[in-house]
Design an enzyme around this catalytic site. Structure first.
Site, PDB file in Angstrom:
ATOM      1  N   HIS A 249      25.040 -53.181  17.396  1.00  0.00           N
ATOM      2  CA  HIS A 249      24.543 -54.361  16.570  1.00  0.00           C
ATOM      3  C   HIS A 249      24.619 -54.064  15.123  1.00  0.00           C
ATOM      4  CE1 HIS A 249      21.924 -57.904  16.015  1.00  0.00           C
ATOM      5  NE2 HIS A 249      21.096 -57.042  14.947  1.00  0.00           N
ATOM      6  N   ASP A 251      23.753 -55.256  11.506  1.00  0.00           N
ATOM      7  CA  ASP A 251      23.229 -56.424  10.781  1.00  0.00           C
ATOM      8  C   ASP A 251      24.087 -56.696   9.365  1.00  0.00           C
ATOM      9  OD1 ASP A 251      20.741 -57.269  12.055  1.00  0.00           O
ATOM     10  OD2 ASP A 251      20.599 -55.022  12.077  1.00  0.00           O
ATOM     11  N   ASP A 361      19.520 -60.790  18.463  1.00  0.00           N
ATOM     12  CA  ASP A 361      18.116 -60.415  17.605  1.00  0.00           C
ATOM     13  C   ASP A 361      17.908 -61.409  16.629  1.00  0.00           C
ATOM     14  OD1 ASP A 361      16.766 -58.472  16.377  1.00  0.00           O
ATOM     15  OD2 ASP A 361      18.351 -57.924  14.767  1.00  0.00           O
ATOM     16  N   HIS A 565      20.959 -63.365  10.089  1.00  0.00           N
ATOM     17  CA  HIS A 565      19.543 -63.359  10.668  1.00  0.00           C
ATOM     18  C   HIS A 565      18.548 -62.445  10.004  1.00  0.00           C
ATOM     19  CE1 HIS A 565      21.104 -60.390  13.625  1.00  0.00           C
ATOM     20  NE2 HIS A 565      20.398 -59.891  13.490  1.00  0.00           N
TER      21      HIS A 565
HETATM   22 ZN   LIG Z   1      19.845 -57.716  13.887  1.00  0.00          ZN
END
Ligand SMILES: [Zn+2]
Length: 1016
Positions: A249, A251, A361, A565
């Site tokens: 994951h 970001d 997420d 996000h």
């Molecule tokens: Zn995230």
């Protein structure tokens, strides 16, 4: 084995460390050449730099800097029959390069996730065993998985120590034994102590320790034989089936800027591809088209390796969207574009779209999403974020999620409650025992791998999963791609359950408000792109001017990336906002430039005359300000002439044709210490502090504000969440009485007859000041509050409250493509959890025959407690951006009383018009007038007008906004030949019957309709 489980378990743990120390029996230090780079430079620049010798043990500095190392070596001849690894630990993230290509990411000690390093070994392939292999380069980035901690001096100090740089012989025999032993010892520890398998595991692991003598190589085989006996005890057929998939994951920006994200992607994807070469069964899922687009543009060599692994089925692009976006703040059209541009990228690059929306997420999931997903070719939805709920943990992990309109997708929450599983025995067992749906499904999913630069899965994880495939005491473990997993889940699922409506996240409620300026720029960008698309279509219709496809895609993709996000919600570091705001400003500047160009082609610019443009799907009556030469009955305080214009939807008109006579008037007068603003529809009493003491709606004969209460109360709450400052507003913020402003001044600025304004100023908090212009026009009951705030607070929450003379158990909130209702009380924990909720442009409290909407032009956090409807305006968190929100803000909100419910009184149209006043452009010969597109039902919103991506026709996106079955007619201002219904990816799904000037359609509640029309 003696009868003492705890001591035996401790013995096993100690032996495991002993084994790890045996992994590299021979080592050789490397000579290091070092270059402190001026920034994040490309390889070819680094290669040409001047390198100087450096030794182990130094501390590299400063934080965030980049250091390149050149390693010239040859592997000792007597090691040539062995496996040799480069071991590198610079207490930072790093990438191994050779021949201009990134080969693998490394993550050293003190990485923010753990003290121990995550990945220090780079296995050297055959080409490095030649006499003079090409030098290796190491690119070290002085940050950890979570950037550079601002609040942990100890960890800041530990980043950048050059700890390890050596060649080492790797002992695969010990390695294999290590993972056999780990699985069995972990089962001894993790299974219930009174279970037979726990006992058997304890015995076997202990026997392995007894069998090993490091000086006797054959003892390793003896121990492995013991392990093999244990691991050969397989499961029965009814055992739970755990599908697993590698993941990282990453970001797209968060505690680091986008430039670092790109390098985190390089480190992670190269590590994943390298692992695929060594573990042919290994599969890795990669979401976020934007990250792959960066690889394609900036690291084509790595991208080519990724494409090979996509072909072999190991590297699995999935997710469907451009980035993993926030879903509370972006508009409906933005969410559509996330899928449109995400799926187009997947289709163009990999040959197929993704059937899975991968969103593990994100801080809450809009009720509009199931319909958007379905219409974008998506059937499945994956997240786990609701496991962070503060009040109510999710009661199911596998269910059908039904959106506003009734569309359903199959949702799965991986029960291990993380997207960063370590893939060890603990996680695998927890995943099974935490699963809430054993009564109807025998399948669950586990995502494993280190995210955010940790490089995704490690060898250790794959070794463990391989051994766990079919062992009594564990579930059946199989590597599966997302679509394969979901298809099996769906096939096996019995007695499906359905969750209707939004998946509200009971956490991170500050993200509707934090980083207000970025949210303002996002709203502005969304509206501007909307306008540019309409003007582009108009110019194409009337002049056959080519539509600016390339420009629009480019600008949309900038906006979509900013909706990631951790960017748009406000949870990133300062540098991320400096960049994001700049990118939004670039979008706004380039749209404005293009729109100005349209004013030449569309309007033939001249300063004497004006053209007005209504870019919305609703008819409007509004005041427009024109320079003073224009004849007018009122001028504004800058001397501009105010004229009333009346315009049909999506229209472009000479202002003289649009100008409407306005017989009604508005007045303002001072009565002692109050001001009375009055038109034909309302009478508003405002005190010298700018608060409403009375708001009377004449048609309904209703008081809007509770008698003796004050509306437009600007209040300051202490805002000290116990964790995650930028993310969270905690429920206790309501308990401490808020502070009010002081030092009020109030004066009349405009006194009619078309418009009156009252200007109020006040100090608030320690160092902040609010200037407000309160405005009423001659023909509307809407009271506007234009607000400028000089904001210099810390941990304060500015909100505005309206105690309304209305009683209702629910309030209504606009979400993308519709509206939802939420409770106004705290009856249950589910109600209390929603003490602060997200909305788009309006929220509303209504009785069946009368209601009041609170509109906004750039805010997203609302609350309605009892009869007090309130809007969240500004926050001032200190972490992760200590400068968050400090500075100047400008925003608007408005109070709008109406008959009936918000659904039946088309509040959406008032909110749209409030957000986007009619524009006037200088022009001397408007070539056409009237409406290009209009709909005959007030609850059918024609939201977007654009050219089809393939340029073959015009796309109209409409939706039913109120929850009513509705038959509507869409009319065009030019002849059309065909009308095709299509999905959000603009794939035709069926032809609608068209007349030369339009078509009819039966909408179901909250249905989105996409059509492609062709001009005759
Ligand atoms: Zn995230």
């Amino acid at each position: 084995m003696q009868k003492h489980r705890e001591i035996t378990l401790q013995r096993l743990a100690a032996f495991r460390l002993e084994m790890i120390n045996q992994l590299y029996p021979l080592r050789q230090p490397l000579d290091l050449l070092h270059y402190a780079a001026p920034g994040r430079i490309p390889f070819h620049e680094a290669q040409q730099a001047q390198y100087d010798p450096i030794t182990l043990g130094v501390k590299l500095a400063p934080l965030w800097s980049t250091h390149w190392f050149k390693l010239v070596f040859s592997i000792p001849a007597d090691w040539h029959e062995q496996e040799v690894h480069l071991l590198w630990d610079s207490s930072s993230e790093a990438t191994v390069w050779s021949d201009g290509q990134p080969l693998q990411g490394l993550t050293g000690s003190d990485n923010g996730w753990q003290e121990a390093p995550i990945r220090v070994a780079f296995p050297l392939k055959e080409k490095f065993f030649s006499n003079q292999p090409a030098p290796l380069y190491l690119e070290a980035a002085l940050n950890g998985l979570f950037g550079v901690p601002t609040d942990n001096p100890r960890q800041r100090e530990r980043i950048g120590w050059l700890r390890q740089a050596e060649l080492a012989v790797f002992d695969r025999g010990v390695w294999d034994l290590l993972w056999d032993f780990t699985i069995i010892a972990d089962l001894a520890k993790e299974l219930p102590p009174d279970s037979p398998r726990a006992g058997q595991a304890l015995f076997t692991a202990n026997a392995m320790v007894n069998a090993i003598r490091w000086t006797e190589r054959e003892s390793l085989q003896t121990a492995r034989a013991l392990a093999a006996d244990f691991l050969a005890q397989t499961n029965g057929k009814a055992q739970h089936q755990l599908a697993v998939i590698g993941h990282a994951h990453i970001d797209t920006a968060w505690l680091w800027p986008i430039a670092e994200t790109k390098r985190k992607c390089v480190r992670s994807f190269s590590a994943a591809v390298d692992l695929m070469e060594r573990y042919p069964h290994y599969q890795f899922v990669c979401s976020q088209a934007q990250q792959l687009a960066w690889m394609k543009a900036e690291y084509p060599g790595l991208y080519a390796r990724i494409l090979e692994k996509v072909k072999s089925g190991q590297f699995i692009p999935a997710g469907a969207t451009w980035v993993e976006p926030d879903t509370n703040v972006p508009s409906g059209e933005s969410l559509v574009r996330q899928f449109l541009y995400g799926q187009r990228f997947f289709k163009e690059e990999f040959g197929e779209i993704s059937k899975v929306f991968w969103e593990p997420d994100v801080f809450g999931y809009s009720a509009a999403l199931p319909q958007i997903m379905r219409a974008a070719g998506v059937e499945y939805f994956l997240t786990q974020k609701l496991s962070w709920n503060e009040f109510n943990k999710p009661e199911r992990h596998t269910f059908y999620w039904e959106g506003l309109d009734g569309s359903q997708v199959l949702a799965h929450f991986p029960p291990v409650d993380t997207y960063n599983s370590l893939a060890n025995v603990h996680d695998v067992l927890f995943n099974v025992c935490n699963y809430k749906d054993h009564d109807r499904s025998n399948h669950s999913y586990l995502l494993f791998g280190f995210g955010d630069g940790g490089g995704g899965p490690t060898d250790a994880m794959l070794e463990q999963l391989t051994r766990m495939e079919n062992v009594d005491g564990l579930p059946l473990v199989t590597m599966r791609a997302p679509q394969d997993f979901f298809e099996r889940l769906e096939h096996d699922l019995k007695d499906k359950t359905v969750w209707r409506g939004e998946l509200y996240f009971e956490n991170h409620r500050g993200t509707y408000t934090s980083q207000a300026y970025t949210k303002r720029l996002n709203r502005d960008s969304e509206y501007r792109l909307h306008d540019l698309e309409f003007l582009g279509v108009a110019d194409w219709v009337f002049h056959q001017t080519p539509y600016p496809h390339q420009l629009l895609r480019e600008l949309w993709q900038i906006v979509l990336t900013n909706q990631f996000h951790d960017i748009l919600p406000g949870s990133s570091i300062h540098e991320v906002y400096a960049e994001a705001n700049q990118r939004y400003q670039e979008v706004i500047r380039r749209v404005d430039e293009k729109v100005r160009a349209y004013t030449f082609t569309l309007f033939d610019e001249d300063e004497e005359y004006y053209t007005v443009v209504n870019t919305l799907g609703c008819a409007r009556r509004e005041i427009v300000a024109l320079p003073s030469e224009h004849a007018a009955i009122q001028q504004d305080c800058q001397g501009a002439s105010l004229v009333v214009v009346e315009m049909p939807p999506y229209s472009i008109m000479d202002v003289n044709f649009a100008t409407a006579a306005e017989p009604r008037q508005v007045s303002i007068r001072q009565v002692e210490n109050a001001y009375v603003l009055e038109n034909e529809l309302v009478q508003v009493w405002i005190n010298a502090s700018g608060q409403l003491t009375r708001f009377f709606e004449k048609n309904s004969q209703r008081e809007v504000i509770v008698p003796d209460a004050l509306g437009n109360q600007l209040v300051l709450y202490e805002d000290k969440p116990f964790a995650y400052e930028a993310w969270n507003v905690d429920v206790y913020y309501l308990e401490k009485p808020p502070r009010l402003g002081s030092d009020f001044t109030c004066q009349i600025n405009e006194s009619g007859p078309l418009r009156v304004t009252l200007r109020v100023e006040q100090n608030i908090g320690e160092r902040s000041r609010i200037e407000q212009t309160i405005r009423l026009t001659a023909f509307s009951p809407r009271l506007d509050f234009d607000t400028r705030v000089v904001w210099q607070e810390e941990q304060q929450f500015l909100r505005v409250l309206f105690p309304l003379q209305i009683r209702s158990e629910v309030a209504t909130y606009e979400v993308q493509f519709g509206c939802v209702q939420r409770p106004t009380h705290f009856n249950t924990p589910y109600d209390l959890a929603r003490f602060e909720v997200p909305a788009q442009r309006w929220a509303d409290l209504s009785e069946p025959d009368f209601g009041v909407a609170l509109l906004n032009d750039s805010k997203y956090g609302y609350a309605c407690h009892g009869n007090v409807l309130s809007l969240s305006l500004l926050r001032a968190p200190n972490n992760p951006d200590p400068l968050a929100d400090r500075g100047m803000h400008f925003f608007r909100y408005a109070l709008y009383p109406h008959a009936l419910s918000p659904q039946l009184s088309a509040v959406w149209a008032e909110a749209a018009a409030f957000n986007h006043p009619i524009q006037a452009f200088p022009d001397d010969s408007c070539l056409f007038s009237g409406s290009l597109f209009r709909v005959d039902a007030p609850n059918i919103v024609l939201d977007t007008v654009k050219m089809a991506e393939d340029d073959r026709g015009i796309i109209l996106r409409l939706y039913e906004a109120s929850g009513c079955h509705t038959q509507a007619t869409v009319k065009t201002g030019f002849p059309i030949s065909t009308v095709w219904q299509c999905d959000l990816l603009e794939r035709k799904t069926g032809e609608l019957q068209a007349s030369p000037k339009g078509f009819c359609y039966d909408f179901s509640p909250f249905e989105i309709l996409n059509v492609q029309i062709t001009k005759n």
